[in-house]
Design an enzyme around this catalytic site. Structure first.
Site, PDB file in Angstrom:
ATOM      1  N   THR A  27      74.065  75.210  17.869  1.00  0.00           N
ATOM      2  CA  THR A  27      73.288  73.983  17.308  1.00  0.00           C
ATOM      3  C   THR A  27      73.225  73.038  18.437  1.00  0.00           C
ATOM      4  OG1 THR A  27      75.238  72.656  16.424  1.00  0.00           O
ATOM      5  CG2 THR A  27      74.404  74.144  14.982  1.00  0.00           C
ATOM      6  N   ALA A  56      79.119  73.213  18.633  1.00  0.00           N
ATOM      7  CA  ALA A  56      78.353  71.894  17.977  1.00  0.00           C
ATOM      8  C   ALA A  56      78.574  70.904  19.030  1.00  0.00           C
ATOM      9  CB  ALA A  56      79.536  71.422  16.824  1.00  0.00           C
ATOM     10  N   ILE A  82      82.654  73.294  21.320  1.00  0.00           N
ATOM     11  CA  ILE A  82      82.646  72.094  21.790  1.00  0.00           C
ATOM     12  C   ILE A  82      81.262  72.123  22.956  1.00  0.00           C
ATOM     13  CG2 ILE A  82      82.998  69.630  22.605  1.00  0.00           C
ATOM     14  CD1 ILE A  82      85.974  70.574  21.931  1.00  0.00           C
ATOM     15  N   LYS A  83      80.127  71.868  22.319  1.00  0.00           N
ATOM     16  CA  LYS A  83      79.181  72.007  23.469  1.00  0.00           C
ATOM     17  C   LYS A  83      78.818  70.665  24.402  1.00  0.00           C
ATOM     18  CE  LYS A  83      74.417  73.869  23.148  1.00  0.00           C
ATOM     19  NZ  LYS A  83      73.252  74.283  22.317  1.00  0.00           N
ATOM     20  N   VAL A  84      78.873  70.703  25.507  1.00  0.00           N
ATOM     21  CA  VAL A  84      78.573  69.441  26.321  1.00  0.00           C
ATOM     22  C   VAL A  84      77.660  69.915  27.421  1.00  0.00           C
ATOM     23  CG1 VAL A  84      80.989  68.808  26.252  1.00  0.00           C
ATOM     24  CG2 VAL A  84      80.356  70.357  27.962  1.00  0.00           C
TER      25      VAL A  84
END
EC number: 2.2.1.2
Length: 217
Positions: A27, A56, A82-84
């Site tokens: 997402t 996310a 964890i998307k960065v």
């Protein structure tokens, strides 16, 4: 190659998940906005539906807030990734998360050197954007090939998650290039099942079978 659904639409995701072929979900803020739902709520629902990794994305751009947001997202479920973004602060946060044993997806990658830094920061996944490079006249798929070469040269464990794939040709090319995963809009996933010769062949088989008057059951 793992297939991830790039969506925050849980109804569409449930439909795709019935095939048993969806390995994970990605997402981003745009998809969350389109869903009209709270990010924590929709991420929790997706994680309960999908056993594989669910990316996310943090909304922060500064290191300390990225870490705080990422740690909160990671508490939703064990399969949260964890998307960065691929920025200096994003990679600093990636290193912190990696040291904590948390999964990360470094997104908005557009060069081999960026991917190299993401791998050195301990990213679980790095997401090179193919279509967006194509949009400005570059060969986006060559980026996948080049990252594959570099990662193999140095035995990096970071997975190449091909992103911004617009069609089934992109998917095939990413698989040939050695991408570990591909994240796809639901429409592209559905298109992967389709071929006009499959439809024509099935029509012929069914007609021939009907002519026999038989029933397997």
């Amino acid at each position: 190659m793992l297939i991830f659904a790039d969506t925050a639409d849980t109804a569409l995701l449930a439909e795709l998940n019935e095939t048993g072929l969806i390995d994970g979900v990605t997402t981003n803020p745009t998809l969350i906005a389109k869903s009209g739902r709270n990010i924590l709520e929709v991420t929790r629902e997706i994680c309960a539906m999908i056993d594989g990794p669910v990316s996310a994305e943090v909304a922060a751009t500064e290191f300390e807030q990225m870490v705080a947001e990422g740690e909160k997202l990671a508490k939703i479920a064990d399969n949260v990734v964890i998307k960065v973004p691929l920025t200096v602060d994003g990679l600093k946060a990636t290193r912190v998360f990696s040291d904590q044993g948390l999964m990360t997806n470094v997104t908005l990658c557009f060069s081999v050197t960026q991917a190299l830094l993401a791998a050195k920061a301990g990213a679980t996944f790095v997401s090179p954007f193919v279509g967006r490079l194509d949009d400005r006249g570059e060969d986006g798929m060559q980026l996948i090939r080049d990252i594959r070469t570099v990662f193999d040269n140095y035995e990096f464990e970071t997975a190449i998650l091909a992103a911004s794939l617009r069609n089934t040709t992109h998917v095939a090319q990413a698989a040939i290039a050695g991408a570990d995963c591909a994240t796809l809009p639901p429409a592209v996933i559905k298109a992967m099942f389709q071929h006009d010769l499959t439809d024509k062949g099935l029509e012929t088989f069914l007609a021939d079978w009907a002519s026999t008057g038989q029933s397997i059951l």
